[in-house]
Scaffold this motif. Structure first.
Motif, PDB file in Angstrom:
ATOM      1  N   SER A  44       4.300  44.279  10.223  1.00  0.00           N
ATOM      2  CA  SER A  44       5.511  43.577   9.810  1.00  0.00           C
ATOM      3  C   SER A  44       6.676  44.556   9.813  1.00  0.00           C
ATOM      4  N   GLY A  45       7.844  44.001   9.945  1.00  0.00           N
ATOM      5  CA  GLY A  45       9.031  44.837   9.918  1.00  0.00           C
ATOM      6  C   GLY A  45      10.242  44.068  10.381  1.00  0.00           C
ATOM      7  N   VAL A  46      11.344  44.787  10.378  1.00  0.00           N
ATOM      8  CA  VAL A  46      12.600  44.176  10.795  1.00  0.00           C
ATOM      9  C   VAL A  46      13.399  45.210  11.581  1.00  0.00           C
ATOM     10  N   ALA A  47      14.034  44.737  12.642  1.00  0.00           N
ATOM     11  CA  ALA A  47      14.961  45.546  13.423  1.00  0.00           C
ATOM     12  C   ALA A  47      16.348  44.948  13.203  1.00  0.00           C
ATOM     13  N   ASN A  48      17.247  45.749  12.662  1.00  0.00           N
ATOM     14  CA  ASN A  48      18.620  45.310  12.438  1.00  0.00           C
ATOM     15  C   ASN A  48      19.475  45.918  13.538  1.00  0.00           C
ATOM     16  N   VAL A  49      20.211  45.065  14.255  1.00  0.00           N
ATOM     17  CA  VAL A  49      21.084  45.522  15.339  1.00  0.00           C
ATOM     18  C   VAL A  49      22.517  45.201  14.947  1.00  0.00           C
ATOM     19  N   GLY A  50      23.353  46.239  14.947  1.00  0.00           N
ATOM     20  CA  GLY A  50      24.756  46.071  14.578  1.00  0.00           C
ATOM     21  C   GLY A  50      25.671  46.582  15.668  1.00  0.00           C
ATOM     22  N   LYS A  51      26.887  46.054  15.699  1.00  0.00           N
ATOM     23  CA  LYS A  51      27.854  46.471  16.710  1.00  0.00           C
ATOM     24  C   LYS A  51      28.752  47.558  16.152  1.00  0.00           C
ATOM     25  N   THR A  52      28.903  48.623  16.938  1.00  0.00           N
ATOM     26  CA  THR A  52      29.816  49.719  16.622  1.00  0.00           C
ATOM     27  C   THR A  52      30.819  49.825  17.765  1.00  0.00           C
ATOM     28  N   LEU A  56      25.569  49.453  20.420  1.00  0.00           N
ATOM     29  CA  LEU A  56      24.770  48.742  19.429  1.00  0.00           C
ATOM     30  C   LEU A  56      23.848  49.729  18.732  1.00  0.00           C
ATOM     31  N   ILE A  57      23.862  49.704  17.411  1.00  0.00           N
ATOM     32  CA  ILE A  57      22.995  50.580  16.639  1.00  0.00           C
ATOM     33  C   ILE A  57      21.807  49.770  16.136  1.00  0.00           C
ATOM     34  N   LEU A  58      20.629  50.316  16.362  1.00  0.00           N
ATOM     35  CA  LEU A  58      19.392  49.655  15.957  1.00  0.00           C
ATOM     36  C   LEU A  58      18.776  50.476  14.828  1.00  0.00           C
ATOM     37  N   GLN A  59      18.506  49.825  13.705  1.00  0.00           N
ATOM     38  CA  GLN A  59      17.819  50.457  12.578  1.00  0.00           C
ATOM     39  C   GLN A  59      16.577  49.627  12.313  1.00  0.00           C
ATOM     40  N   ALA A  60      15.413  50.267  12.414  1.00  0.00           N
ATOM     41  CA  ALA A  60      14.152  49.537  12.312  1.00  0.00           C
ATOM     42  C   ALA A  60      13.254  50.145  11.244  1.00  0.00           C
ATOM     43  N   ASP A  61      12.557  49.273  10.521  1.00  0.00           N
ATOM     44  CA  ASP A  61      11.564  49.654   9.517  1.00  0.00           C
ATOM     45  C   ASP A  61      10.327  48.810   9.762  1.00  0.00           C
ATOM     46  N   LEU A  74     -16.640  61.861  11.692  1.00  0.00           N
ATOM     47  CA  LEU A  74     -16.714  60.773  12.668  1.00  0.00           C
ATOM     48  C   LEU A  74     -16.865  59.385  12.048  1.00  0.00           C
ATOM     49  N   ASN A  75     -16.594  59.268  10.763  1.00  0.00           N
ATOM     50  CA  ASN A  75     -16.585  57.958  10.100  1.00  0.00           C
ATOM     51  C   ASN A  75     -15.221  57.305  10.294  1.00  0.00           C
ATOM     52  N   ASN A  76     -15.232  55.992  10.420  1.00  0.00           N
ATOM     53  CA  ASN A  76     -13.980  55.238  10.506  1.00  0.00           C
ATOM     54  C   ASN A  76     -13.388  55.059   9.121  1.00  0.00           C
ATOM     55  N   PHE A  77     -12.035  55.020   9.066  1.00  0.00           N
ATOM     56  CA  PHE A  77     -11.356  54.756   7.807  1.00  0.00           C
ATOM     57  C   PHE A  77     -10.060  54.001   8.089  1.00  0.00           C
ATOM     58  N   GLU A  78      -9.620  53.237   7.099  1.00  0.00           N
ATOM     59  CA  GLU A  78      -8.387  52.462   7.205  1.00  0.00           C
ATOM     60  C   GLU A  78      -7.201  53.369   6.866  1.00  0.00           C
ATOM     61  N   HIS A  79      -6.125  53.206   7.617  1.00  0.00           N
ATOM     62  CA  HIS A  79      -4.948  54.040   7.402  1.00  0.00           C
ATOM     63  C   HIS A  79      -3.694  53.169   7.445  1.00  0.00           C
ATOM     64  N   ALA A  80      -2.847  53.292   6.439  1.00  0.00           N
ATOM     65  CA  ALA A  80      -1.575  52.554   6.395  1.00  0.00           C
ATOM     66  C   ALA A  80      -0.506  53.357   7.132  1.00  0.00           C
ATOM     67  N   LEU A  81       0.318  52.651   7.886  1.00  0.00           N
ATOM     68  CA  LEU A  81       1.402  53.282   8.633  1.00  0.00           C
ATOM     69  C   LEU A  81       2.726  52.691   8.189  1.00  0.00           C
ATOM     70  N   ASP A  82       3.709  53.541   7.986  1.00  0.00           N
ATOM     71  CA  ASP A  82       5.081  53.136   7.691  1.00  0.00           C
ATOM     72  C   ASP A  82       5.995  54.023   8.520  1.00  0.00           C
ATOM     73  N   TRP A  83       6.924  53.420   9.249  1.00  0.00           N
ATOM     74  CA  TRP A  83       7.841  54.238  10.030  1.00  0.00           C
ATOM     75  C   TRP A  83       9.178  53.541  10.170  1.00  0.00           C
ATOM     76  N   SER A  84      10.204  54.367  10.327  1.00  0.00           N
ATOM     77  CA  SER A  84      11.580  53.908  10.491  1.00  0.00           C
ATOM     78  C   SER A  84      12.234  54.734  11.591  1.00  0.00           C
TER      79      SER A  84
END
Length: 113
Positions: A44-52, A56-61, A74-84
């Protein structure tokens, strides 16, 4: 609206004709999606596009979950990702930035790359 084959490609052409300062949110939500060899869940996330004045400036989270393999045990594990990230897509060469990104002729941005 994004295409099923290119879920991170969207049209920003209408923003070009707006006044400087205008912005629009493009939400993204996928139960499961694969990017090359990376499989993501609960994306999930949102990309905000604005006019300068320059373009166009894109800010995404974004956030998602993935399964990784421990290189030690070698065991599998769940990993959370967050990026901007923030990118400026210049209208022309006079407004070019360090990223050297230009607004495509068809006014569609593709965030998958």
């Amino acid at each position: 609206m994004s295409s099923p084959k290119k879920p991170f490609r969207f049209n920003v052409g209408f923003i070009i004709h707006e006044e400087v300062g205008y912005s629009h949110d493009f939400p993204f939500e996928f139960d499961e999606i694969a990017l090359d060899d990376l499989e993501l869940r609960n994306f999930s996330g949102v990309a905000n596009v604005g006019k300068t004045p320059q373009g166009l400036i894109l800010q995404a989270d974004f956030s998602a979950e993935t399964t990784l393999e421990c290189v030690r045990c070698l065991n599998n594990f769940e990993h959370a990702l967050d990026w901007s990230f923030t990118e400026l897509y210049a209208f022309d060469k006079r407004s070019e930035t360090e990223s050297e990104l230009f607004l495509p002729d068809d006014a569609h941005l593709d965030l998958e790359e």
